[in-house]
Design a protein around this motif. Structure first.
Motif, PDB file in Angstrom:
ATOM      1  N   LEU A   1      34.417  34.700  42.906  1.00 57.39           N
ATOM      2  CA  LEU A   1      34.258  33.552  43.971  1.00 57.39           C
ATOM      3  C   LEU A   1      35.461  33.297  44.698  1.00 57.39           C
ATOM      4  CD1 LEU A   1      32.336  31.757  45.588  1.00 57.39           C
ATOM      5  CD2 LEU A   1      32.546  30.244  43.669  1.00 57.39           C
ATOM      6  N   ALA A   2      36.694  33.298  43.904  1.00 58.67           N
ATOM      7  CA  ALA A   2      37.812  32.519  44.425  1.00 58.67           C
ATOM      8  C   ALA A   2      38.719  33.712  45.022  1.00 58.67           C
ATOM      9  CB  ALA A   2      38.569  31.951  43.207  1.00 58.67           C
ATOM     10  N   GLN A   3      38.605  34.855  44.536  1.00 57.90           N
ATOM     11  CA  GLN A   3      39.431  35.754  45.174  1.00 57.90           C
ATOM     12  C   GLN A   3      38.608  36.710  46.186  1.00 57.90           C
ATOM     13  OE1 GLN A   3      42.668  36.545  44.405  1.00 57.90           O
ATOM     14  NE2 GLN A   3      43.031  35.184  42.876  1.00 57.90           N
ATOM     15  N   GLU A   4      37.481  37.055  46.309  1.00 55.46           N
ATOM     16  CA  GLU A   4      36.667  37.913  47.020  1.00 55.46           C
ATOM     17  C   GLU A   4      35.713  37.086  47.839  1.00 55.46           C
ATOM     18  OE1 GLU A   4      35.042  41.432  44.949  1.00 55.46           O
ATOM     19  OE2 GLU A   4      36.533  41.001  43.539  1.00 55.46           O
ATOM     20  N   GLY A   5      35.277  35.956  47.612  1.00 57.32           N
ATOM     21  CA  GLY A   5      34.682  35.089  48.385  1.00 57.32           C
ATOM     22  C   GLY A   5      33.068  35.064  48.132  1.00 57.32           C
ATOM     23  N   GLY A   6      32.103  34.419  48.979  1.00 54.10           N
ATOM     24  CA  GLY A   6      30.932  33.850  48.496  1.00 54.10           C
ATOM     25  C   GLY A   6      30.011  35.204  48.739  1.00 54.10           C
ATOM     26  N   GLU A   7      30.192  36.075  49.549  1.00 52.65           N
ATOM     27  CA  GLU A   7      29.573  37.140  49.843  1.00 52.65           C
ATOM     28  C   GLU A   7      29.541  38.372  48.501  1.00 52.65           C
ATOM     29  OE1 GLU A   7      26.409  39.401  51.486  1.00 52.65           O
ATOM     30  OE2 GLU A   7      27.391  37.491  52.224  1.00 52.65           O
ATOM     31  N   ALA A   8      30.765  38.556  48.130  1.00 59.30           N
ATOM     32  CA  ALA A   8      30.899  39.421  46.785  1.00 59.30           C
ATOM     33  C   ALA A   8      30.317  38.685  45.412  1.00 59.30           C
ATOM     34  CB  ALA A   8      32.457  39.730  46.633  1.00 59.30           C
TER      35      ALA A   8
END
Length: 495
Positions: free
Chosen positions: A137-144
């Motif tokens: 969630l922190a590194q790749e975002g909500g979509e990932a």
């Protein structure tokens, strides 16, 4: 023994297995009288360790042989909670940092804060202990994060015709149109979720639209002429994405009339629809690759170099391609046993022996699916629609009334007119249909309508005169109600 069983139930499974292995070593000394030194040499366990196991077994039984967890397990010695939070924060920041970089940055903070400098191993353990979902969630975002960790509700049909899915695909093959130009056709498909059998399809040059979906539904629901294709009926649920061709008011009306629930996937996240996407891949891999004009996406840039335009020339016409597609669908795909299945799609659709819920007639399907409903007011010149005037002698009785019209978007030559859910007539457009409504017919219809209206007027005038005469006395005063006045007159006559 009962004590051992009750105690063992509290021991974790991995520790329980280790306790049993230790017990096999201890049992020879405790129960069989084997000397401890002899058993130590035979088992390879140091004598001091064997003696400790025997002492633990005599005190606590098998529970005493289980490995005891460290008292400081889960804690980082010599590291403050604040430092641990800083290390975790650096590991979650963008861009992603290596463990060595984090260790150097934290070490630079130690001098000013009075902290104990962490080792590389300690930083490594802290970073690796972070939950992977938190890191994603922190590194790749909500979509990932959503694709990888969010709990999904995947719709799975329990029987045939419980749920159908629909989608469109621009096929990677060049086909000749009516003017001889090479184009790529659109394929609209409706698939039964349980059996993966194709209930209906449509090949067209037109982009996805509500009418394309409606025409495909019409074919899917009605009985097929080909005996090899038995899939038909009205589904309980029609599952699609949020495209405008599926979320139209027209389709909502169809769903209400046929008692078919419309379900849409979340906007931008069409989950649970992999089956129909897999069918499109099967079309490309098992059919299109064998046909002339096949054009995989990676082989065709948006623009071709000068002189290479001929590479995009199609060979087959749309009708030729549709015949190839139909033969492949009914002869190959519907009988092909897919991975994890024992029967082909057509057999799986038929195996339960159910009777599909069918429309009342093909005409009903045309009214609901092909012919769109709109409200219009009848003018003196007829019904005005899409820049054309539609006439029929019967409309003379409905001038000024609001009626419901149904029309075929592909053929605007005539309208079907309804008033209060009752069929009135078929109004035609002389410009489009070639039919004409003569002046004599119009005049005759007007006269009939006028006579009907005059008859109704005369009837109402006679009724008003009758009640007015009964309600008004000779002196001008208003009498009682007509029924009571007549009763009083009858009494006076008897006297």
């Amino acid at each position: 023994m009962e004590r051992r069983v009750s105690t063992l139930s509290e021991i974790p499974e991995d520790q329980r297995a280790e306790a049993y292995r230790r017990y096999e070593v201890v049992r020879a000394c405790v129960e069989e009288g084997v000397p401890q030194t002899e058993q130590s040499r035979a088992s390879g366990v140091p004598l001091s360790t064997l003696q400790r196991w025997i002492r633990q077994y005599r005190e606590d039984g098998l529970c005493g042989l289980a490995r005891q967890p460290r008292a400081d397990r889960g804690t980082r010695r010599n590291l403050s909670e604040e430092m641990i939070k800083v290390i975790e924060g650096l590991a979650l920041c963008k861009p992603r940092r290596s463990v060595a970089t984090i260790q150097r940055q934290v070490s630079a903070l130690v001098l000013g804060q009075g902290w104990v400098e962490p080792s590389y191993r300690q930083v490594y353990e802290i970073v690796k202990a972070l939950p992977q979902a938190l890191v994603t969630l922190a590194q790749e975002g909500g979509e990932a994060y959503r694709e990888e960790y969010e709990l999904l509700y995947r719709r799975e049909a329990a029987r045939s015709n419980e749920m159908w899915q629909a989608d469109h695909c621009l096929l990677p093959i060049w086909v000749k149109d009516e003017q001889g130009k090479s184009r790529r056709p659109w394929l609209t498909v409706i698939e039964d979720d349980k059996s993966r059998a194709i209930a209906g399809y449509r090949l067209s040059w037109s982009s996805p639209s509500a009418i394309q979906t409606a025409l495909t539904l019409r074919q899917a629901m009605w009985r097929k002429e080909d005996a090899r294709w038995q899939v038909c009926g009205i589904p309980d649920v029609f599952y699609t994405d949020h495209g405008s061709d599926f979320t139209s008011v027209h389709l909502e009306q169809v769903g209400a009339d046929l008692k078919m629930q419309l379900v849409f996937s979340q906007v931008g996240r069409p989950r649970g629809r992999g089956k129909i996407e897999r069918f499109f891949r099967s079309v490309e891999q098992l059919l299109l690759e064998q046909l002339p004009g096949y054009a995989p996406k990676e082989a065709w840039p948006r623009t071709l170099e000068p002189g290479r335009e001929k590479e995009r020339l199609g060979v087959m016409t749309l009708s030729d391609f549709e015949q190839c597609f139909r033969d492949w669908l009914l002869s190959d795909y519907h009988s092909r046993v897919q991975k994890g299945q024992r029967k082909g799609p057509q057999e799986r659709w038929e195996e339960e022996g159910f009777l599909p819920r069918m429309p009342e007639s093909l005409e009903q399907l045309d009214l609901l699916l092909v012919q769109v409903a709109r409200k219009r007011r009848v003018q003196q010149s007829g019904i005005a629609f899409e820049g054309y005037a539609y006439l029929d002698p019967t409309l003379s009785a409905y001038v000024g009334e609001e009626v419901m019209i149904r029309y075929d978007p592909l053929d605007l030559a005539e309208l079907r007119v309804f008033f209060e859910d009752r069929f009135v007539c078929r109004a035609v457009c002389p410009e489009l249909s070639g039919q004409t409504v003569s002046l004599k017919e119009i005049v005759a219809a007007r006269q009939r309508r006028r006579r009907q209206l005059r008859v109704e007027i005369v009837e109402r005038e006679a009724l008003v005169k009758r009640y007015t005469k009964m309600m008004v006395r000779t002196d001008g005063a208003v009498s009682q109600e007509p029924e009571k006045e007549q009763e009083n007159e009858e009494k006076r006559a008897m006297c």
